[in-house]
Design a protein around this motif. Structure first.
Motif, short mmCIF file in Angstrom:
data_model
loop_
_atom_site.label_atom_id
_atom_site.label_comp_id
_atom_site.label_asym_id
_atom_site.label_seq_id
_atom_site.Cartn_x
_atom_site.Cartn_y
_atom_site.Cartn_z
N ASP A 9 1.07 3.73 1.83
CA ASP A 9 1.56 4.13 3.15
C ASP A 9 2.47 3.10 3.78
N SER A 48 0.85 -1.19 0.00
CA SER A 48 0.00 0.00 0.00
C SER A 48 0.89 1.24 0.00
N TRP A 66 -2.32 0.10 -6.75
CA TRP A 66 -2.99 1.05 -5.88
C TRP A 66 -3.09 2.43 -6.53
N PHE A 67 -4.16 3.17 -6.22
CA PHE A 67 -4.17 4.60 -6.42
C PHE A 67 -3.36 5.23 -5.29
N ARG A 68 -2.59 6.25 -5.60
CA ARG A 68 -1.66 6.80 -4.63
C ARG A 68 -2.34 7.38 -3.40
N ASP A 69 -3.59 7.84 -3.57
CA ASP A 69 -4.31 8.37 -2.41
C ASP A 69 -4.99 7.29 -1.59
N MET A 70 -4.77 6.00 -1.98
CA MET A 70 -5.32 4.85 -1.27
C MET A 70 -6.84 4.83 -1.26
N SER A 71 -7.45 5.47 -2.24
CA SER A 71 -8.91 5.44 -2.35
C SER A 71 -9.39 4.13 -2.98
N GLY A 127 -2.62 9.66 -11.25
CA GLY A 127 -3.65 9.13 -10.36
C GLY A 127 -4.97 8.86 -11.05
N LYS A 128 -5.02 8.97 -12.38
CA LYS A 128 -6.28 8.78 -13.10
C LYS A 128 -6.17 7.74 -14.21
N LYS A 139 -10.44 6.70 -13.45
CA LYS A 139 -10.99 6.81 -12.09
C LYS A 139 -12.23 7.66 -12.07
#
Length: 456
Positions: free
Chosen positions: A65, A63, A109-114, A159-160, A456
């Motif tokens: 993080d 992940s 993963w999306f970098r914002d962990m969404s 991120g998209k 996304k």
């Protein structure tokens, strides 16, 4: 407990670049683990452990993080993988989504962990599609919906966008009439001329997961013509196509019994992966095995027994069960799979994972009476070795320069090439019991990198 490198997962580097996470098997029978190790090779640590019939199929990325490593694996009694997050600090497993997946071919993963992008086929489909999995809710939404398959998705730096490998594996069935003298080995080192092979299936989704000669001349095969993997039959010239299985789950790997009275196959219906049996016309379908997971069933020449792969002993081994049901018996004790009965039913060939060997044992089980080193001929579907109709040699399919052909391994001689195809891969093959017909499921795979913007 030592960790081995057999069937390792793809190593994934932590976000700070200091550690590597991966899936591996251990030297404990039937055990798989998710482990981490420092980038310099020190500090190996086991995070989570599963014992067969529960096992990890593979591992994915950390992940963003650095708290979790994505993994996927099976739970006893289920035919599909679950997507799992393994806590790097304490090894706790969390199932990310309630979905069940027959195959997972990459996660990002999306970098914002969404959420995550996953390449996977659900339990009702064969094609590997792209999915958006929200985190932490676990809601799964399909991104693609076509007949192609996709692997190894990667979320772009914006991120998209998403890139993935688009993978197509077409399969069509070919029939080749051969001389019984070639089948019996009388012609010595003669290569079977394949230029006379005839295409008998018209679409591009036939035979990838199985094709068999039936004693009455019909062809039993798998097809995803309806969008689901099912078992079909047709006449030897390709006419008279008929769907035999119609449930919503995957039915594959058909094996026709030597007496022609039954067809055995693997099915994921009823929530598990088990061996089923039916009449050649598709009637009288019934479940034959009831363990954790059973695959690759083959029927004996006399139609009385079915041999198959099973994890019920804690490790992948070979078992057999009467065709009419009853108590199964274990035939091998060591890590082994892909049994094939000899034409007279007295012997079984199989793959031995330790040392990558081909073994031949009594059909009643026990240690191998003959072993060969497994040739380094790459091929797609199995480590399966069939028999020539006379029982004097083993047959295997492999590749040279991306072209599939058959090789012959005499029980008392040297490996040699048997067919001379000049294009396409062989996904599956079968030699008729009378030695006069070879069936091939063949095709040319294609791969392209595709970009999905604003996914996304």
């Amino acid at each position: 407990m030592g960790v081995t490198n057999s069937f390792p997962g793809i190593p994934n580097i932590s976000p700070d670049g200091t550690r590597i996470g991966t899936k591996a098997n251990t030297d404990v029978k039937g055990q798989s683990v998710i482990k981490v190790i420092n980038e310099d090779g020190t500090g190996e640590r086991i995070l989570a452990t599963r014992q067969a019939p529960n096992y990890y199929s593979g591992s994915g990325p950390w992940s963003p993080d650095g708290r979790f490593i994505i993994s996927y694996g099976k739970i006893a009694g289920e035919a599909a993988d679950r997507l799992i997050a393994v806590d790097v600090d304490n090894g706790t497993e969390t199932i990310i989504t309630s979905g069940k997946w027959s195959r997972i071919a990459g996660v990002s993963w999306f970098r914002d962990m969404s959420g995550l992008v996953m390449a996977a086929s659900d339990e009702f489909s064969d094609a590997i599609q792209l999915w958006m999995v929200s985190y932490p809710s676990g809601a799964a939404k399909r991104i693609t919906n076509d007949t192609n398959s996709y692997r190894f998705p990667t979320v772009g730096a914006d991120g998209k966008s998403i890139t993935a490998i688009q993978d197509e594996r077409p399969a069509q069935i070919w029939s080749l009439t051969v001389s019984p003298d070639v089948a019996s080995g009388v012609d010595g080192k003669e290569v079977i001329e394949t230029a006379g092979a005839t295409l008998i299936s018209k679409n591009r989704v036939d035979g990838y997961l199985g094709v068999e000669n039936a004693p009455d001349g019909k062809v039993i095969f798998t097809s995803s013509e309806t969008g689901n993997i099912d078992i079909w039959s047709m006449n030897g010239d390709g006419t008279g196509r008929r769907q035999l299985t119609t449930d919503s789950q995957r039915d594959n790997g058909p094996s026709v019994c030597g007496d022609g009275r039954n067809v055995v196959f693997t099915s994921t219906r009823n929530g598990g992966e088990h061996t089923w049996v039916m009449d050649p016309d598709g009637t009288n379908q019934r479940q034959l095995t009831f363990g954790g997971v059973e695959r690759a069933p083959v029927c004996s020449p006399d139609g009385q027994w079915v041999a198959y792969n099973s994890w019920d002993s804690g490790i992948l081994t070979i078992w057999k069960v009467p065709i009419n049901g009853g108590e199964p018996s274990q035939l091998t004790e060591t890590h082994s799979a892909f049994p094939m009965f000899s034409p007279d039913g007295t012997l079984i060939s199989y793959f031995i994972f330790s040392g990558n060997k081909i073994g031949i044992m009594s059909s009643n089980g026990g240690p191998p009476v003959i072993t060969f080193n497994s040739p380094t001929l790459a091929h797609e579907n199995t480590e399966e070795y069939g028999w020539t109709p006379d029982g004097r040699s083993l047959i295997l399919h492999g590749e040279e320069d991306g072209v599939g052909n058959l090789w012959i391994q005499p029980l008392d001689g040297e490996l040699r090439k048997l067919t001379n195809f000049v294009s396409q891969k062989i996904w599956w093959y079968d030699w008729s019991k009378d030695g006069t017909r070879l069936l091939f499921a063949r095709g040319t795979p294609t791969r392209d990198i595709v970009l999905f913007s604003e996914a996304k």
